[in-house]
Scaffold this motif. Sequence first.
Motif, PDB file in Angstrom:
ATOM      1  N   ALA A   1       0.818  -1.210   0.000  1.00 30.48           N
ATOM      2  CA  ALA A   1       0.000   0.000   0.000  1.00 30.48           C
ATOM      3  C   ALA A   1       0.853   1.262   0.000  1.00 30.48           C
ATOM      4  O   ALA A   1       0.552   2.235  -0.703  1.00 30.48           O
ATOM      5  CB  ALA A   1      -0.947  -0.008   1.201  1.00 30.48           C
ATOM      6  N   ARG A   2       1.935   1.264   0.756  1.00 33.20           N
ATOM      7  CA  ARG A   2       2.799   2.440   0.809  1.00 33.20           C
ATOM      8  C   ARG A   2       3.376   2.754  -0.574  1.00 33.20           C
ATOM      9  O   ARG A   2       3.393   3.898  -1.017  1.00 33.20           O
ATOM     10  CB  ARG A   2       3.926   2.221   1.820  1.00 33.20           C
ATOM     11  N   HIS A   3       3.866   1.719  -1.254  1.00 35.78           N
ATOM     12  CA  HIS A   3       4.456   1.922  -2.573  1.00 35.78           C
ATOM     13  C   HIS A   3       3.399   2.382  -3.576  1.00 35.78           C
ATOM     14  O   HIS A   3       3.625   3.323  -4.353  1.00 35.78           O
ATOM     15  CB  HIS A   3       5.107   0.621  -3.054  1.00 35.78           C
ATOM     16  N   GLY A   4       2.239   1.733  -3.587  1.00 36.50           N
ATOM     17  CA  GLY A   4       1.192   2.119  -4.526  1.00 36.50           C
ATOM     18  C   GLY A   4       0.723   3.546  -4.328  1.00 36.50           C
ATOM     19  O   GLY A   4       0.510   4.294  -5.301  1.00 36.50           O
ATOM     20  N   LEU A   5       0.580   3.966  -3.082  1.00 41.15           N
ATOM     21  CA  LEU A   5       0.142   5.329  -2.799  1.00 41.15           C
ATOM     22  C   LEU A   5       1.228   6.345  -3.130  1.00 41.15           C
ATOM     23  O   LEU A   5       0.940   7.426  -3.665  1.00 41.15           O
ATOM     24  CB  LEU A   5      -0.283   5.443  -1.336  1.00 41.15           C
ATOM     25  N   SER A   6       2.479   6.023  -2.830  1.00 33.78           N
ATOM     26  CA  SER A   6       3.559   6.941  -3.179  1.00 33.78           C
ATOM     27  C   SER A   6       3.659   7.099  -4.691  1.00 33.78           C
ATOM     28  O   SER A   6       3.901   8.196  -5.206  1.00 33.78           O
ATOM     29  CB  SER A   6       4.891   6.428  -2.617  1.00 33.78           C
ATOM     30  N   LEU A   7       3.456   6.017  -5.410  1.00 29.96           N
ATOM     31  CA  LEU A   7       3.522   6.058  -6.863  1.00 29.96           C
ATOM     32  C   LEU A   7       2.446   6.964  -7.445  1.00 29.96           C
ATOM     33  O   LEU A   7       2.686   7.738  -8.377  1.00 29.96           O
ATOM     34  CB  LEU A   7       3.373   4.627  -7.406  1.00 29.96           C
ATOM     35  N   VAL A   8       1.252   6.923  -6.874  1.00 28.33           N
ATOM     36  CA  VAL A   8       0.116   7.594  -7.506  1.00 28.33           C
ATOM     37  C   VAL A   8       0.057   9.088  -7.230  1.00 28.33           C
ATOM     38  O   VAL A   8      -0.659   9.808  -7.929  1.00 28.33           O
ATOM     39  CB  VAL A   8      -1.203   6.915  -7.074  1.00 28.33           C
ATOM     40  N   VAL A   9       0.779   9.610  -6.254  1.00 33.55           N
ATOM     41  CA  VAL A   9       0.671  11.038  -5.947  1.00 33.55           C
ATOM     42  C   VAL A   9       1.764  11.877  -6.591  1.00 33.55           C
ATOM     43  O   VAL A   9       1.701  13.112  -6.540  1.00 33.55           O
ATOM     44  CB  VAL A   9       0.663  11.294  -4.418  1.00 33.55           C
ATOM     45  N   ASN A  10       2.743  11.246  -7.213  1.00 30.49           N
ATOM     46  CA  ASN A  10       3.867  11.986  -7.799  1.00 30.49           C
ATOM     47  C   ASN A  10       3.654  12.201  -9.294  1.00 30.49           C
ATOM     48  O   ASN A  10       4.114  11.410 -10.134  1.00 30.49           O
ATOM     49  CB  ASN A  10       5.179  11.248  -7.517  1.00 30.49           C
ATOM     50  N   HIS A  11       2.941  13.260  -9.618  1.00 27.12           N
ATOM     51  CA  HIS A  11       2.674  13.637 -11.007  1.00 27.12           C
ATOM     52  C   HIS A  11       2.174  15.072 -11.012  1.00 27.12           C
ATOM     53  O   HIS A  11       2.076  15.710  -9.965  1.00 27.12           O
ATOM     54  CB  HIS A  11       1.647  12.693 -11.650  1.00 27.12           C
ATOM     55  N   ASP A  12       1.872  15.583 -12.198  1.00 28.51           N
ATOM     56  CA  ASP A  12       1.487  16.994 -12.331  1.00 28.51           C
ATOM     57  C   ASP A  12       0.012  17.257 -12.035  1.00 28.51           C
ATOM     58  O   ASP A  12      -0.407  18.411 -12.045  1.00 28.51           O
ATOM     59  CB  ASP A  12       1.775  17.486 -13.763  1.00 28.51           C
ATOM     60  N   GLY A  13      -0.771  16.237 -11.817  1.00 32.95           N
ATOM     61  CA  GLY A  13      -2.224  16.416 -11.747  1.00 32.95           C
ATOM     62  C   GLY A  13      -2.769  16.470 -10.338  1.00 32.95           C
ATOM     63  O   GLY A  13      -2.058  16.834  -9.387  1.00 32.95           O
ATOM     64  N   PRO A  14      -4.045  16.093 -10.183  1.00 32.55           N
ATOM     65  CA  PRO A  14      -4.722  16.152  -8.876  1.00 32.55           C
ATOM     66  C   PRO A  14      -4.265  15.008  -7.969  1.00 32.55           C
ATOM     67  O   PRO A  14      -4.866  13.935  -7.939  1.00 32.55           O
ATOM     68  CB  PRO A  14      -6.215  16.034  -9.221  1.00 32.55           C
ATOM     69  N   SER A  15      -3.220  15.240  -7.219  1.00 35.77           N
ATOM     70  CA  SER A  15      -2.614  14.175  -6.423  1.00 35.77           C
ATOM     71  C   SER A  15      -3.519  13.702  -5.291  1.00 35.77           C
ATOM     72  O   SER A  15      -3.514  12.515  -4.939  1.00 35.77           O
ATOM     73  CB  SER A  15      -1.270  14.650  -5.856  1.00 35.77           C
ATOM     74  N   ALA A  16      -4.272  14.612  -4.688  1.00 38.82           N
ATOM     75  CA  ALA A  16      -5.144  14.202  -3.575  1.00 38.82           C
ATOM     76  C   ALA A  16      -6.223  13.249  -4.071  1.00 38.82           C
ATOM     77  O   ALA A  16      -6.491  12.218  -3.440  1.00 38.82           O
ATOM     78  CB  ALA A  16      -5.762  15.431  -2.914  1.00 38.82           C
ATOM     79  N   ALA A  17      -6.862  13.568  -5.196  1.00 37.84           N
ATOM     80  CA  ALA A  17      -7.903  12.690  -5.735  1.00 37.84           C
ATOM     81  C   ALA A  17      -7.318  11.355  -6.162  1.00 37.84           C
ATOM     82  O   ALA A  17      -7.899  10.289  -5.913  1.00 37.84           O
ATOM     83  CB  ALA A  17      -8.611  13.367  -6.908  1.00 37.84           C
ATOM     84  N   ALA A  18      -6.145  11.388  -6.804  1.00 42.38           N
ATOM     85  CA  ALA A  18      -5.500  10.140  -7.213  1.00 42.38           C
ATOM     86  C   ALA A  18      -5.176   9.278  -6.001  1.00 42.38           C
ATOM     87  O   ALA A  18      -5.383   8.054  -6.006  1.00 42.38           O
ATOM     88  CB  ALA A  18      -4.238  10.451  -8.014  1.00 42.38           C
ATOM     89  N   GLY A  19      -4.679   9.906  -4.940  1.00 45.18           N
ATOM     90  CA  GLY A  19      -4.372   9.161  -3.729  1.00 45.18           C
ATOM     91  C   GLY A  19      -5.612   8.591  -3.072  1.00 45.18           C
ATOM     92  O   GLY A  19      -5.620   7.436  -2.622  1.00 45.18           O
ATOM     93  N   ALA A  20      -6.675   9.386  -3.011  1.00 48.06           N
ATOM     94  CA  ALA A  20      -7.916   8.916  -2.389  1.00 48.06           C
ATOM     95  C   ALA A  20      -8.495   7.727  -3.144  1.00 48.06           C
ATOM     96  O   ALA A  20      -8.916   6.724  -2.540  1.00 48.06           O
ATOM     97  CB  ALA A  20      -8.928  10.057  -2.325  1.00 48.06           C
ATOM     98  N   LEU A  21      -8.516   7.801  -4.463  1.00 47.30           N
ATOM     99  CA  LEU A  21      -9.071   6.713  -5.268  1.00 47.30           C
ATOM    100  C   LEU A  21      -8.237   5.441  -5.103  1.00 47.30           C
ATOM    101  O   LEU A  21      -8.781   4.342  -4.961  1.00 47.30           O
ATOM    102  CB  LEU A  21      -9.128   7.136  -6.729  1.00 47.30           C
ATOM    103  N   THR A  22      -6.932   5.578  -5.102  1.00 45.05           N
ATOM    104  CA  THR A  22      -6.055   4.414  -4.951  1.00 45.05           C
ATOM    105  C   THR A  22      -6.168   3.821  -3.552  1.00 45.05           C
ATOM    106  O   THR A  22      -6.257   2.601  -3.378  1.00 45.05           O
ATOM    107  CB  THR A  22      -4.603   4.802  -5.242  1.00 45.05           C
ATOM    108  N   GLY A  23      -6.169   4.676  -2.539  1.00 44.53           N
ATOM    109  CA  GLY A  23      -6.279   4.186  -1.172  1.00 44.53           C
ATOM    110  C   GLY A  23      -7.576   3.449  -0.916  1.00 44.53           C
ATOM    111  O   GLY A  23      -7.612   2.444  -0.199  1.00 44.53           O
ATOM    112  N   GLY A  24      -8.663   3.938  -1.510  1.00 42.48           N
ATOM    113  CA  GLY A  24      -9.940   3.247  -1.357  1.00 42.48           C
ATOM    114  C   GLY A  24      -9.898   1.842  -1.938  1.00 42.48           C
ATOM    115  O   GLY A  24     -10.422   0.890  -1.346  1.00 42.48           O
ATOM    116  N   LEU A  25      -9.263   1.695  -3.107  1.00 40.87           N
ATOM    117  CA  LEU A  25      -9.142   0.366  -3.715  1.00 40.87           C
ATOM    118  C   LEU A  25      -8.288  -0.558  -2.850  1.00 40.87           C
ATOM    119  O   LEU A  25      -8.654  -1.712  -2.608  1.00 40.87           O
ATOM    120  CB  LEU A  25      -8.526   0.480  -5.104  1.00 40.87           C
ATOM    121  N   LEU A  26      -7.159  -0.053  -2.384  1.00 41.24           N
ATOM    122  CA  LEU A  26      -6.262  -0.887  -1.589  1.00 41.24           C
ATOM    123  C   LEU A  26      -6.912  -1.304  -0.270  1.00 41.24           C
ATOM    124  O   LEU A  26      -6.765  -2.452   0.178  1.00 41.24           O
ATOM    125  CB  LEU A  26      -4.956  -0.134  -1.324  1.00 41.24           C
TER     126      LEU A  26
END
Length: 371
Positions: free
Chosen positions: A289-314
């Motif tokens: 989970a730590r790796h997946g969440l770290s991966l999904v927030v490092n980009h130019d876009g909406p990092s909070a939404a990307a993190g929330a969506l990924t965390g919910g799945l995990l």
Amino acid sequence: MDATAGVVWGRAEQQDFRSRVRGTLLGAAVGDALGAPVDGADLAAIRETYGAEGLADLAPAYGRRGAVTHLTQLTLFSVDGLIRAQVRRDTGAWHPPTDVHRAYLRWAATQRDWGPDERRAEDGWLAREEWLYTRRDPTRALLLGLGDTVMGTPDAPKNPEERGPEAAGRSAPFGLLVGWDPQLVAQLAVECAAQTHGHPAARLAAAAYAVTVHGLVRGAALEPAVRHALAVLATRPGHEPVSEALRRALGAVRQGLPTPERVAGLVGDGTAEELVATAVYCASVGEDARHGLSLVVNHDGPSAAAGALTGGLLGALHGETALPPAWVAELEGRPTLLELADDFAMELTQGAALHGPAGAAPGWLARYPRA
């Protein structure tokens, strides 16, 4: 729409369900909190601030580590609305989108009022949580969509051109209705998304996300849950952008080790369907989970939404114990999240003992009034 039909609730099943409910809500909030400090920042600036690997740990946002955004606030009110819908069934009133909309209006009050109004007993306990009375960068679409009491519907949606990820980002709780048919889960997500995000892709992205969570909580692996969501989507007009984004994500999983460039390619313009697809990818390829969440927030876009969506799945996939404990420990509002998660699990598994023809628990109806 019977939220308990088809589910046999033995003790082990209840415990597993509660762990997945907790995991879904905590995971979405942890991902939201991880992405909040870099939300909207470009990758070069993130690396300059946090190092070559980018953000890999909680960082301060809104004056503290572990702070959440409007996405977590609205997810909590989604849960509140669903519990209230179950309780209101006893009155003969049964239209969950209306109850969820009323919950979102209670959230909207937290964005303009100084604090809870103790005189409004009908608001229930969540609306009296003082920590929620703070603005965490809600988007214009949210404030406009919930700026009056008129409820958007699929036939007359609010903000009909809005394609952002915020509606999908609050839709994980719909997937927790494990006794519902997936088509009904999708329809509920669509109807609730239309209250703020009217573009068909935004509504169907919310549906795809909710149906994927639904499959995970029922014990499916991630790829089969996504493929089932694709089958559900295929019956709905306008599904093509969402379906194509999800297929790209599943294809990317097989293209080797994950890279920031591959994540950026999936994020694209940060639309709802692109963020849901990115979440599917990062939840699939992360070592944990730590790796997946770290991966999904490092980009130019909406990092909070990307993190929330990924965390919910995990969280839905693995349960609460898979989440990084150090992050959960610092999470803003954790007691509220856990209390609400346990209330939801209890309502779905033991609601008949809390309210119904045989009697009612006064304390429960004070928490979730029928009014």
